[in-house]
Design a protein around this motif. Sequence first.
Motif, PDB file in Angstrom:
ATOM      1  N   UNK A  62       0.833  -1.210   0.000  1.00 57.83           N
ATOM      2  CA  UNK A  62       0.000   0.000   0.000  1.00 57.83           C
ATOM      3  C   UNK A  62       0.869   1.261   0.000  1.00 57.83           C
ATOM      4  N   UNK A  63       1.996   1.226   0.702  1.00 56.24           N
ATOM      5  CA  UNK A  63       2.891   2.383   0.759  1.00 56.24           C
ATOM      6  C   UNK A  63       3.664   2.564  -0.553  1.00 56.24           C
ATOM      7  N   UNK A  64       3.952   1.469  -1.255  1.00 61.92           N
ATOM      8  CA  UNK A  64       4.710   1.542  -2.511  1.00 61.92           C
ATOM      9  C   UNK A  64       3.829   1.863  -3.712  1.00 61.92           C
ATOM     10  N   UNK A  65       2.525   1.577  -3.641  1.00 63.87           N
ATOM     11  CA  UNK A  65       1.629   1.756  -4.792  1.00 63.87           C
ATOM     12  C   UNK A  65       1.649   3.185  -5.344  1.00 63.87           C
ATOM     13  N   UNK A  66       1.604   4.240  -4.510  1.00 69.31           N
ATOM     14  CA  UNK A  66       1.674   5.598  -5.085  1.00 69.31           C
ATOM     15  C   UNK A  66       2.995   5.872  -5.812  1.00 69.31           C
ATOM     16  N   UNK A  67       4.096   5.348  -5.302  1.00 70.56           N
ATOM     17  CA  UNK A  67       5.393   5.537  -5.968  1.00 70.56           C
ATOM     18  C   UNK A  67       5.423   4.802  -7.299  1.00 70.56           C
ATOM     19  N   UNK A  68       4.851   3.606  -7.344  1.00 70.14           N
ATOM     20  CA  UNK A  68       4.778   2.862  -8.603  1.00 70.14           C
ATOM     21  C   UNK A  68       3.913   3.615  -9.615  1.00 70.14           C
ATOM     22  N   UNK A  69       2.800   4.188  -9.147  1.00 66.70           N
ATOM     23  CA  UNK A  69       1.934   4.965 -10.040  1.00 66.70           C
ATOM     24  C   UNK A  69       2.662   6.204 -10.558  1.00 66.70           C
ATOM     25  N   UNK A  70       3.406   6.865  -9.695  1.00 65.80           N
ATOM     26  CA  UNK A  70       4.172   8.049 -10.104  1.00 65.80           C
ATOM     27  C   UNK A  70       5.223   7.688 -11.156  1.00 65.80           C
ATOM     28  N   UNK A  71       5.726   6.441 -11.092  1.00 67.69           N
ATOM     29  CA  UNK A  71       6.713   5.970 -12.068  1.00 67.69           C
ATOM     30  C   UNK A  71       6.056   5.510 -13.369  1.00 67.69           C
ATOM     31  N   UNK A  72       4.721   5.557 -13.439  1.00 67.41           N
ATOM     32  CA  UNK A  72       4.023   5.182 -14.670  1.00 67.41           C
ATOM     33  C   UNK A  72       3.567   3.740 -14.713  1.00 67.41           C
ATOM     34  N   UNK A  73       3.612   3.053 -13.589  1.00 69.24           N
ATOM     35  CA  UNK A  73       3.178   1.659 -13.530  1.00 69.24           C
ATOM     36  C   UNK A  73       1.809   1.581 -12.870  1.00 69.24           C
ATOM     37  N   UNK A  74       1.020   0.587 -13.300  1.00 65.36           N
ATOM     38  CA  UNK A  74      -0.310   0.440 -12.715  1.00 65.36           C
ATOM     39  C   UNK A  74      -0.605  -1.037 -12.459  1.00 65.36           C
ATOM     40  N   UNK A  75      -1.449  -1.321 -11.472  1.00 67.14           N
ATOM     41  CA  UNK A  75      -1.796  -2.719 -11.199  1.00 67.14           C
ATOM     42  C   UNK A  75      -2.481  -3.350 -12.415  1.00 67.14           C
ATOM     43  N   UNK A  76      -2.184  -4.616 -12.645  1.00 72.26           N
ATOM     44  CA  UNK A  76      -2.825  -5.330 -13.759  1.00 72.26           C
ATOM     45  C   UNK A  76      -4.319  -5.466 -13.467  1.00 72.26           C
ATOM     46  N   UNK A  77      -5.155  -5.280 -14.476  1.00 70.65           N
ATOM     47  CA  UNK A  77      -6.602  -5.461 -14.261  1.00 70.65           C
ATOM     48  C   UNK A  77      -6.902  -6.897 -13.827  1.00 70.65           C
ATOM     49  N   UNK A  78      -7.942  -7.044 -13.041  1.00 71.60           N
ATOM     50  CA  UNK A  78      -8.333  -8.374 -12.556  1.00 71.60           C
ATOM     51  C   UNK A  78      -8.547  -9.311 -13.738  1.00 71.60           C
ATOM     52  N   UNK A  79      -7.957 -10.495 -13.631  1.00 69.78           N
ATOM     53  CA  UNK A  79      -8.127 -11.505 -14.667  1.00 69.78           C
ATOM     54  C   UNK A  79      -7.141 -11.433 -15.812  1.00 69.78           C
ATOM     55  N   UNK A  80      -6.307 -10.402 -15.860  1.00 73.38           N
ATOM     56  CA  UNK A  80      -5.311 -10.351 -16.936  1.00 73.38           C
ATOM     57  C   UNK A  80      -3.907 -10.419 -16.340  1.00 73.38           C
ATOM     58  N   UNK A  81      -2.997 -11.100 -17.043  1.00 74.88           N
ATOM     59  CA  UNK A  81      -1.652 -11.262 -16.498  1.00 74.88           C
ATOM     60  C   UNK A  81      -0.878  -9.941 -16.508  1.00 74.88           C
ATOM     61  N   UNK A  82      -0.090  -9.685 -15.467  1.00 74.22           N
ATOM     62  CA  UNK A  82       0.707  -8.455 -15.432  1.00 74.22           C
ATOM     63  C   UNK A  82       1.943  -8.580 -16.320  1.00 74.22           C
ATOM     64  N   UNK A  83       2.494  -7.447 -16.709  1.00 76.94           N
ATOM     65  CA  UNK A  83       3.771  -7.444 -17.426  1.00 76.94           C
ATOM     66  C   UNK A  83       4.923  -7.713 -16.461  1.00 76.94           C
TER      67      UNK A  83
END
Length: 193
Positions: A62-83
């Motif tokens: 939860x603490x890292x998610x905003x930093x990942x978003x700021x870096x241009x990364x987003x959580x994979x949508x439910x049901x689809x594989x992440x990169x």
Amino acid sequence: MNTLRRTLLLGAAVSLAGCAALKTLSIEVRSFGQMPAGKTTYAFERLPSQQQPLSRAAEWEALAAPALAKAGLKPAPAGSPPDLIVALGARVSATALSPWDDPLWYRWNAPLYHWRFGMPPHSHPMFIERRYEREVGVLLRDRATGQALWEARASNDGATQGGDGMIAALFEAALADYPKANPQPHEVRVTLP
């Protein structure tokens, strides 16, 4: 009246600048790897030790998610594989320092204090200082191949543990170079909310 108003506004601006300076952290960062283009979605991975009941892995995510978003990364949508698969680590460790760890320990007048009051030098807690070392790590792996693509570490130290705001700031600093890498230790400045 106009001069008084300007003086008050100037005083307020100086106060706000002083508060911002107190909330600005200097964090040492190193990053490694080469990130291929087009990889934007992620999912977190937890090590077996991070799956234990007392683990703080969910809090770190939860603490890292905003930093990942700021870096241009987003959580994979439910049901689809992440990169990417994201692995996180965080630690805060305390070190008790004695004034005798410093070759110039006389600057605290330690001998004078103890001779005056007849106390052995090691018996008074006023001469023990506790320092906290805080560090986070971020590892990004390719989901399809498992190959480690990019890694970063961010650390700083201080007189307190720092709390969740500190860990979030460390994650933000760790991802500041993304997607590039800079393996040389360098300073990243982050302002706490």
